[in-house]
Design an enzyme around this catalytic site. Structure first.
Site, short mmCIF file in Angstrom:
data_model
loop_
_atom_site.label_atom_id
_atom_site.label_comp_id
_atom_site.label_asym_id
_atom_site.label_seq_id
_atom_site.Cartn_x
_atom_site.Cartn_y
_atom_site.Cartn_z
N HIS A 195 0.82 -1.21 0.00
CA HIS A 195 0.00 0.00 0.00
C HIS A 195 0.86 1.26 0.00
O HIS A 195 0.45 2.29 -0.52
CB HIS A 195 -0.99 -0.04 1.16
CG HIS A 195 -2.05 -1.07 0.93
ND1 HIS A 195 -2.03 -2.29 1.54
CD2 HIS A 195 -3.09 -1.08 0.07
CE1 HIS A 195 -3.06 -3.00 1.10
NE2 HIS A 195 -3.72 -2.29 0.20
N ARG A 302 -10.29 4.24 -2.99
CA ARG A 302 -9.89 3.61 -1.73
C ARG A 302 -10.08 4.60 -0.59
O ARG A 302 -9.16 5.34 -0.23
CB ARG A 302 -8.42 3.19 -1.79
CG ARG A 302 -8.11 2.04 -2.76
CD ARG A 302 -6.61 1.75 -2.73
NE ARG A 302 -6.26 0.48 -3.32
CZ ARG A 302 -5.77 0.34 -4.56
NH1 ARG A 302 -5.61 1.38 -5.35
NH2 ARG A 302 -5.44 -0.87 -5.01
N ARG A 338 -15.20 2.43 -2.23
CA ARG A 338 -15.04 1.21 -1.43
C ARG A 338 -15.04 1.60 0.05
O ARG A 338 -14.40 2.58 0.44
CB ARG A 338 -13.72 0.53 -1.78
CG ARG A 338 -13.54 -0.79 -1.05
CD ARG A 338 -12.34 -1.55 -1.52
NE ARG A 338 -11.11 -0.91 -1.10
CZ ARG A 338 -9.90 -1.35 -1.42
NH1 ARG A 338 -9.77 -2.41 -2.19
NH2 ARG A 338 -8.83 -0.74 -1.00
N GLU A 437 -11.40 -10.94 -3.67
CA GLU A 437 -9.96 -10.84 -3.43
C GLU A 437 -9.45 -11.87 -2.43
O GLU A 437 -8.27 -11.92 -2.12
CB GLU A 437 -9.58 -9.42 -2.98
CG GLU A 437 -10.31 -8.92 -1.76
CD GLU A 437 -9.96 -7.48 -1.40
OE1 GLU A 437 -8.93 -6.96 -1.86
OE2 GLU A 437 -10.73 -6.86 -0.64
N ASN A 460 -4.56 -8.01 -6.38
CA ASN A 460 -3.40 -7.81 -5.49
C ASN A 460 -3.51 -8.76 -4.30
O ASN A 460 -2.55 -9.46 -3.95
CB ASN A 460 -3.35 -6.36 -4.96
CG ASN A 460 -3.29 -5.35 -6.07
OD1 ASN A 460 -2.89 -5.68 -7.18
ND2 ASN A 460 -3.69 -4.12 -5.79
N ASP A 461 -4.69 -8.75 -3.67
CA ASP A 461 -4.86 -9.64 -2.53
C ASP A 461 -5.16 -11.07 -2.96
O ASP A 461 -4.70 -12.02 -2.34
CB ASP A 461 -5.98 -9.12 -1.61
CG ASP A 461 -5.46 -8.01 -0.71
OD1 ASP A 461 -4.38 -8.20 -0.13
OD2 ASP A 461 -6.11 -6.96 -0.63
N ARG A 471 2.28 -9.75 -0.23
CA ARG A 471 2.43 -8.75 -1.29
C ARG A 471 3.45 -7.66 -0.94
O ARG A 471 3.90 -6.92 -1.79
CB ARG A 471 1.06 -8.11 -1.61
CG ARG A 471 0.45 -7.35 -0.49
CD ARG A 471 -1.02 -7.01 -0.74
NE ARG A 471 -1.19 -5.74 -1.42
CZ ARG A 471 -2.36 -5.17 -1.66
NH1 ARG A 471 -3.48 -5.78 -1.29
NH2 ARG A 471 -2.45 -4.03 -2.27
N CYS A 508 -9.67 -4.76 -10.61
CA CYS A 508 -9.14 -3.48 -10.12
C CYS A 508 -7.78 -3.63 -9.46
O CYS A 508 -7.24 -2.67 -8.93
CB CYS A 508 -10.13 -2.80 -9.18
SG CYS A 508 -10.38 -3.72 -7.66
C1 PEP Z 1 -6.64 -5.63 -4.56
O1 PEP Z 1 -6.46 -6.31 -3.53
O2 PEP Z 1 -6.36 -6.03 -5.70
C2 PEP Z 1 -7.17 -4.26 -4.45
C3 PEP Z 1 -7.49 -3.58 -5.52
O3 PEP Z 1 -7.28 -3.72 -3.20
P1 PEP Z 1 -6.04 -3.14 -2.36
O4 PEP Z 1 -4.85 -3.10 -3.27
O5 PEP Z 1 -6.43 -1.80 -1.87
O6 PEP Z 1 -5.88 -4.14 -1.26
MG MG Z 2 -7.29 -5.69 -1.65
#
Ligand code: PEP
Ligand code: MG
Length: 581
Positions: A195, A302, A338, A437, A460-461, A471, A508
């Site tokens: 993040h 976000r 979100r 996710e 991502n998650d 990550r 996303c």
């Molecule tokens: C994800 O997990 O892909 C996502 C878009 O949310 P974040 O990166 O904020 O966890």
């Molecule tokens: Mg996420």
């Protein structure tokens, strides 16, 4: 100068060039400047300190209350511990005496005295003591951030082109340093998908991750960083400086002109299939007007960055203003807000979180919001009030069970009833979606789909949880592969469930902006992609060159083969063929 020149090759995390000087931020360093105050201002410093302590106690009480009736025992306990630390009047009187005797600014004295207490705890063998040091630091940061509104020790801005060098930066700290005009970061820890990285890209702050090399970089020395190439030059030559200054001018002009040059939006594939290319936003930023002018939808906003920016939950009015502003700005298109996805690396342990050994697998996203009842209701109220233009959608993060959707929807319905009774307008047909996710959500997509209006796949998650690869870790970065067949299989399950229940599905996560992966996802049936604004231009241009029928064949072949290396090979040869067109 040249014999000291050193080039460090690191991981490119956030693009951009800075030619400047270093400022070292040591672990635990809250970096408050020391200012000598005249005798006439000592009492003002003392008043400021007492007010900052009182404000911190009020914050913590509010946070504890906002956790609501449902807050679990450990949450209440952590607030109680933090309140005891913040409200320690013996300690406050010692700081007051010291300010009066030494005639230094309150922030500096308070910080120095806190560190005298915490330094020995930080190296203790006892885990409880180390955790305690983290809690004291968290309280101190709050007191210092309140203090920064007062007197001499105000948030000093860094000189132009300052590159901060440190072991790691939390997302909130990254934002704070950006607000103090730091130009770039050289960091020891943090992957491209952390993040910290997302926020740096969103505020267009160049970042390079250099692992343990960060510790070799001196304080206050000339440096060049190139966030796109992942390179750092310490003690650059005059030639380096000239070269990078001119490169930086060329790079700077890019984004706005390129996005404005897109004439046909949304883009269509070569065989006429419309693809929605959307933006991921974290905070109001420099590219918003350009995106809104081009009617590019916001596929993911976000909202947790509102928390991270202030280190506390924003009240209803502040949230309402932000959401209404973004809804108005993007009134010709749609905005997906979100709900707060806090936890894991988005909050420091000790801030208000109970300690967890594995926070990414812990109290995060919807799990936290369903327990922090008041925080969740306040956010939903603000979102609903801002929905009158009917272009807002609500997205729930970290869903891993159908029951969580039921509970969240119940809260949303209750807030709707309250608004209705109070004759406050809102969008009664507002669309509610969930993030896919967590592998459980993908596997349960058929059960989730009838309960929601859209899916948004957070790769991502989904990647970190499917592959058990953190990550944020640079150590296992080579194993972090959103195109791993296991991740693709889960995505396909979610896409097929969305198709059969006739609800839209978007991607996303960061991979949505990966040009090599785009044909595969188009072939899989995905028609909506949300990405960092910097990727939008290239992806729109690429969409026009893809034939969705070829993409379908590619996707079918890849999904039938299912080997990690063959996925990469097939995508690369498809991309090479597109290049030749
Ligand atoms: C994800 O997990 O892909 C996502 C878009 O949310 P974040 O990166 O904020 O966890
Ligand atoms: Mg996420």
């Amino acid at each position: 100068m040249s014999d000291r020149r050193r080039v460090i090759k690191g991981v490119p995390v956030s693009a951009g060039i800075v030619v400047g000087r270093t400022h070292l931020i040591l672990p635990g360093d809250i970096s408050v400047a020391e200012v000598v105050v005249p005798a006439s201002e000592v009492s003002r410093e003392i008043t400021a300190l007492k007010k900052a302590v009182d404000d911190t106690v009020t914050d913590l009480r509010r946070l504890r209350a906002s956790a609501g009736k449902n807050a679990s025992g450990p949450v209440t306990k952590i607030f109680d511990a933090l309140l005891l630390i913040a409200d320690d009047q013996d300690f406050v009187s010692k700081v007051v005496d010291e300010i009066a005797t030494r005639r230094r600014n309150a922030g500096f004295v308070y910080n120095a005295m806190v560190q005298q207490v915490t330094d020995p705890l930080k190296t203790s063998k006892d885990q409880y003591m180390r955790q305690m040091a983290g809690e004291v630091d968290a309280v101190a940061k709050r007191v210092l951030s309140h203090l920064s509104g007062f007197g001499q020790q105000s948030k000093l801005k860094f000189p132009a082109n300052t590159v901060l060098v440190g072991k790691s930066f939390a997302p909130g700290e990254t934002l704070g340093y950006r607000n103090r005009k730091a130009a770039g970061l050289v960091v020891g820890e943090g992957g491209r998908n952390s993040h910290m990285a997302l926020i740096a890209r969103s505020v267009m702050m160049p970042v390079v991750v250099v692992e343990e090399n960060w510790a070799q970089i001196p304080h206050d020395c000339p440096i060049i960083i190139d966030g796109a190439a992942g390179s750092v030059i310490v003690h650059p030559t005059e030639g380096d400086v000239t070269e990078y200054q001119s490169l930086s001018r060329k790079v700077g002009a890019g984004l706005a002109t390129r996005i404005k040059s897109l004439t046909t939006l949304p883009p269509r594939t070569a065989d006429g299939v419309e693809i929605s290319v959307m933006a991921n936003l974290e905070l109001p930023g420099p590219s918003d007007d350009i995106l809104a002018g081009q009617r590019i939808p916001v596929g993911l906003y976000r909202t947790e960055f509102l928390y991270l920016e202030n280190d506390q939950f924003p009240d209803e009015e502040l949230q309402y203003e932000q959401y209404a502003q973004i809804s108005e700005k993007f009134e010709d298109t749609t905005v997906v807000l979100r709900t707060f996805d806090l936890g894991a690396d988005k909050v420091r342990s000790g801030d208000f979180m109970p300690h967890e050994d594995n926070p990414a697998l812990g109290w995060r996203g919807i799990r936290m919001m369903l327990e922090m009842d008041e925080v969740f209701r306040t956010q939903i109220r603000a979102m609903l009030r801002a929905s009158v233009r009917k272009n807002i959608r609500i997205l729930l993060p970290m869903i891993s069970d159908v029951a969580e959707v039921d509970k969240a929807r119940r809260v949303i319905s209750q807030v709707m009833t309250e608004l209705h009774q109070a004759k406050i307008p809102y969008d009664r047909e507002i669309k509610i979606g969930v993030m896919i996710e967590v592998p459980a959500a993908a596997l349960m997509a058929d059960q989730l789909a009838p309960k929601v209006d859209f899916f948004s796949i957070g790769t991502n998650d989904l990647t970190q949880y499917t592959l058990s690869v953190d990550r944020n870790s640079t150590r296992v970065v080579d194993l972090y592969n959103p195109l791993h067949p296991a991740v693709l299989s889960l995505m396909k399950i979610a896409v097929e469930a969305a198709e059969s229940h006739h609800i839209p599905v978007s991607i996303c996560g960061e991979v949505a902006g990966d040009p090599t992966a785009l044909p595969l996802f188009v072939g899989m049936g995905v028609r909506e992609f949300s990405m960092g604004p910097a990727k939008i231009f290239d992806i729109c241009r690429l969409v026009n060159r893809i034939d969705s029928r070829d993409a379908r064949t590619l996707s079918d072949t890849i999904m039938a083969g299912l080997s990690g290396t063959s996925v990469k090979r097939k995508l690369e040869s498809f991309a090479a063929a597109l290049e030749k067109q």
